[in-house]
Design an enzyme around this catalytic site. Structure first.
Site, mmCIF file in Angstrom:
data_model
loop_
_atom_site.group_PDB
_atom_site.id
_atom_site.type_symbol
_atom_site.label_atom_id
_atom_site.label_comp_id
_atom_site.label_asym_id
_atom_site.label_seq_id
_atom_site.Cartn_x
_atom_site.Cartn_y
_atom_site.Cartn_z
ATOM 1 N N ARG A 38 -3.060 -8.941 -1.107
ATOM 2 C CA ARG A 38 -4.245 -9.415 -0.942
ATOM 3 C C ARG A 38 -5.153 -8.655 0.181
ATOM 4 O O ARG A 38 -4.772 -7.767 0.647
ATOM 5 C CB ARG A 38 -4.128 -10.982 -0.386
ATOM 6 C CG ARG A 38 -2.809 -11.238 0.383
ATOM 7 C CD ARG A 38 -2.683 -10.474 1.513
ATOM 8 N NE ARG A 38 -4.006 -10.710 2.658
ATOM 9 C CZ ARG A 38 -4.200 -9.933 3.526
ATOM 10 N NH1 ARG A 38 -3.403 -8.872 3.818
ATOM 11 N NH2 ARG A 38 -5.220 -10.151 4.302
ATOM 12 N N GLY A 39 -6.499 -8.838 0.349
ATOM 13 C CA GLY A 39 -7.291 -8.181 1.351
ATOM 14 C C GLY A 39 -8.181 -7.197 0.233
ATOM 15 O O GLY A 39 -7.481 -6.725 -0.513
ATOM 16 N N ALA A 40 -9.417 -7.288 0.570
ATOM 17 C CA ALA A 40 -10.388 -7.014 -0.633
ATOM 18 C C ALA A 40 -10.124 -5.240 -0.980
ATOM 19 O O ALA A 40 -9.909 -5.023 -2.269
ATOM 20 C CB ALA A 40 -11.848 -6.915 0.111
ATOM 21 N N ARG A 47 -9.824 -12.805 -8.302
ATOM 22 C CA ARG A 47 -10.225 -13.334 -7.249
ATOM 23 C C ARG A 47 -11.717 -13.079 -7.025
ATOM 24 O O ARG A 47 -12.068 -11.956 -7.108
ATOM 25 C CB ARG A 47 -9.457 -12.796 -6.045
ATOM 26 C CG ARG A 47 -7.954 -13.234 -5.822
ATOM 27 C CD ARG A 47 -7.328 -13.161 -4.430
ATOM 28 N NE ARG A 47 -7.920 -14.048 -3.643
ATOM 29 C CZ ARG A 47 -7.322 -13.965 -2.283
ATOM 30 N NH1 ARG A 47 -6.757 -13.058 -1.947
ATOM 31 N NH2 ARG A 47 -8.055 -14.965 -1.314
ATOM 32 N N GLN A 94 -2.365 -15.403 7.427
ATOM 33 C CA GLN A 94 -2.319 -13.961 7.301
ATOM 34 C C GLN A 94 -2.246 -13.399 8.832
ATOM 35 O O GLN A 94 -1.546 -12.245 8.800
ATOM 36 C CB GLN A 94 -3.876 -13.564 6.755
ATOM 37 C CG GLN A 94 -3.810 -13.645 5.233
ATOM 38 C CD GLN A 94 -4.377 -15.023 4.872
ATOM 39 O OE1 GLN A 94 -4.450 -16.050 5.505
ATOM 40 N NE2 GLN A 94 -4.994 -15.126 3.573
ATOM 41 N N ASP A 120 -14.910 -9.358 3.187
ATOM 42 C CA ASP A 120 -14.468 -9.371 1.688
ATOM 43 C C ASP A 120 -15.924 -8.833 0.657
ATOM 44 O O ASP A 120 -15.583 -8.381 -0.400
ATOM 45 C CB ASP A 120 -14.132 -10.669 0.928
ATOM 46 C CG ASP A 120 -12.698 -10.725 1.408
ATOM 47 O OD1 ASP A 120 -12.111 -11.179 2.334
ATOM 48 O OD2 ASP A 120 -12.042 -10.782 0.348
ATOM 49 N N ASN A 145 -16.038 -13.522 4.866
ATOM 50 C CA ASN A 145 -14.705 -13.063 5.314
ATOM 51 C C ASN A 145 -13.842 -14.226 5.351
ATOM 52 O O ASN A 145 -14.294 -15.239 5.078
ATOM 53 C CB ASN A 145 -14.501 -12.157 6.568
ATOM 54 C CG ASN A 145 -13.474 -11.479 6.789
ATOM 55 O OD1 ASN A 145 -12.807 -10.957 6.071
ATOM 56 N ND2 ASN A 145 -12.820 -11.940 8.081
ATOM 57 N N LYS A 146 -12.528 -14.165 5.768
ATOM 58 C CA LYS A 146 -11.681 -15.166 5.904
ATOM 59 C C LYS A 146 -12.395 -16.448 6.596
ATOM 60 O O LYS A 146 -12.948 -16.198 7.586
ATOM 61 C CB LYS A 146 -10.460 -14.634 6.533
ATOM 62 C CG LYS A 146 -9.111 -15.846 6.436
ATOM 63 C CD LYS A 146 -8.869 -16.635 5.370
ATOM 64 C CE LYS A 146 -8.494 -15.290 4.070
ATOM 65 N NZ LYS A 146 -8.584 -16.140 2.872
HETATM 66 O O1 MRU Z 1 -7.458 -14.240 1.136
HETATM 67 P P1 MRU Z 1 -7.173 -12.755 1.620
HETATM 68 O O2 MRU Z 1 -6.056 -12.613 2.481
HETATM 69 O O3 MRU Z 1 -7.392 -11.808 0.597
HETATM 70 O O4 MRU Z 1 -8.557 -12.722 2.618
HETATM 71 C C1 MRU Z 1 -8.524 -11.352 3.280
HETATM 72 C C2 MRU Z 1 -9.526 -11.232 4.116
HETATM 73 O O5 MRU Z 1 -10.464 -12.182 4.452
HETATM 74 C C3 MRU Z 1 -9.700 -9.602 4.834
HETATM 75 O O6 MRU Z 1 -10.373 -9.938 6.115
HETATM 76 C C4 MRU Z 1 -10.857 -8.996 4.067
HETATM 77 O O7 MRU Z 1 -10.414 -8.926 2.618
HETATM 78 C C5 MRU Z 1 -10.894 -7.488 4.447
HETATM 79 S S1 MRU Z 1 -9.431 -6.588 4.298
HETATM 80 C C6 MRU Z 1 -9.669 -5.293 4.912
#
Ligand code: MRU
Length: 357
Positions: A59-61, A102, A205, A246, A256-257
């Site tokens: 996970r993470g963009a 996603r 996370q 994201d 973002n999250k």
């Molecule tokens: O749901 P996730 O864990 O994929 O969400 C991740 C985030 O919101 C991160 O802050 C974002 O992807 C940036 S990662 C460098």
């Protein structure tokens, strides 16, 4: 910009790789089971890669984008073996599946489109050329994060403490991280001495991944319940909130999250600076504003259960958006490998995207 190969780990605090290409397969740290277990999931076809993204093994963009790039290699290999004449056509529906894994992280679409542009030009077996491109995407992301780290750290006054949310670290990228890249560089240069991490309900996370990642590198971290953030800021204990993204829309709004928006509101009210650290691949100039960004809504169970145990009463319902939108006017700085913009606007953002890093 120096482009690091994924194995090049000469920069301090740069030991973790969430995604690797190993023996014709994608090797992923299984982020569902950290920090209790460090386990790997090996993926050798495109469908399983899409599933690993959907289930948040990875996970993470940026990490999602890199995994997708390697998945395109696997998909192209399999479709070419089935039918060397028609492989591109057959790959199309696989890519739709991958893209849909996603919806909010634009790096997924960005990486697939970049791989497809190359695929269009290939004669004969596509594997070697596509693999090279996927590795370039991976290496460029690491190099971008090193640069983001330097540029972001330079904004932080020596002796500061910072607060981060979710995990925008090595685990969420090709390596080093965006928000945590800034933290790593600022710790290295002595600018940051205290790192607070929000636990990041409901998937945790922050407490599961950010705390694990920083401790692996020997960087002390203090966890806070998400609801403690405003009080922490009010007590004057942090100078900057630093988060990843994201997707950044053309007007500078940031997805973002979930919880990022509340942090930005509190930060503005309490005089704390708010930084978004992200590679250029996260900026989506085709999406005019935050209102146009699709927000993933995840299963209510994530809210109503804790570690697989039901905590909410039977009959309760839950609303579980995974991301929120922070309007551009609440952001003090967007830090990318191409440079920094303060108080982002459509004009300055477009110029940044067009600039050479
Ligand atoms: O749901 P996730 O864990 O994929 O969400 C991740 C985030 O919101 C991160 O802050 C974002 O992807 C940036 S990662 C460098």
């Amino acid at each position: 910009m120096r482009v690091a190969r994924p194995a090049d780990r000469t920069i301090p605090f740069d030991r973790i790789r969430a995604v690797e290409w190993e023996n014709e397969r994608i090797k992923l740290i299984d982020q569902r089971v950290l920090p209790g277990k460090l386990e790997y999931v090996y993926v050798d076809n495109l469908g399983d890669a899409a599933e690993a993204i959907r289930l948040m093994v990875v996970r993470g963009a940026p990490a999602i984008g890199i995994t997708a790039a390697y998945a395109v290699v696997l998909g192209a290999r399999d479709r070419y073996q089935e039918n060397p004449k028609n492989w591109r056509e057959a790959l199309k529906s696989d890519l739709d599946l991958l893209s849909a894994a996603r919806p909010t992280a634009v790096n997924l679409r960005w990486a697939i489109e970049r791989m497809c542009r190359l695929a269009e030009t290939i004669d004969g077996s596509p594997v070697a050329q596509l693999l090279e491109e996927a590795q370039n995407i991976h290496c460029e992301d690491i190099a971008a994060n090193h640069r983001i780290g330097e540029l972001g750290a330079a904004l932080i006054e020596p002796g500061s403490s910072v607060l981060t949310h979710c995990n925008a670290g090595a685990l969420a990228t090709g390596g080093y991280g965006t928000a945590l890249g800034v933290v790593r560089a600022a710790v290295t240069s002595g600018r940051v001495f205290g790192v607070f991490a929000n636990e990041t309900r409901p998937w945790l996370q922050g407490s599961r991944l950010t705390a694990w990642e920083l401790l692996q590198e020997g960087i002390p971290v203090t966890l806070t319940a998400d609801s403690a953030a405003a009080t922490l800021m009010r007590q004057g204990r942090i100078r900057w909130v630093i988060v990843g993204a994201d997707r950044i829309a053309a007007n500078g709004d940031v997805a973002n999250k979930i919880g990022t928006y509340a942090l930005a509101l509190a930060a503005r009210q309490l005089g704390v600076k708010f930084m978004v650290a992200a590679p250029i691949s996260t900026i989506d100039l085709e999406t005019p504003s935050g209102a146009d960004i699709p927000i993933e809504v995840r299963a209510g169970e994530e809210v109503m259960e804790f570690a697989g145990q039901r905590t909410a009463p039977e009959g309760a319902h839950a609303w579980n958006p995974a991301f929120d939108i922070t309007p551009a006017e609440l952001i003090d700085a967007i830090v990318t490998e191409n440079g920094v913009i303060e108080h982002p606007q459509a004009r300055t953002l477009a110029r940044l995207v067009g600039k050479k890093g």
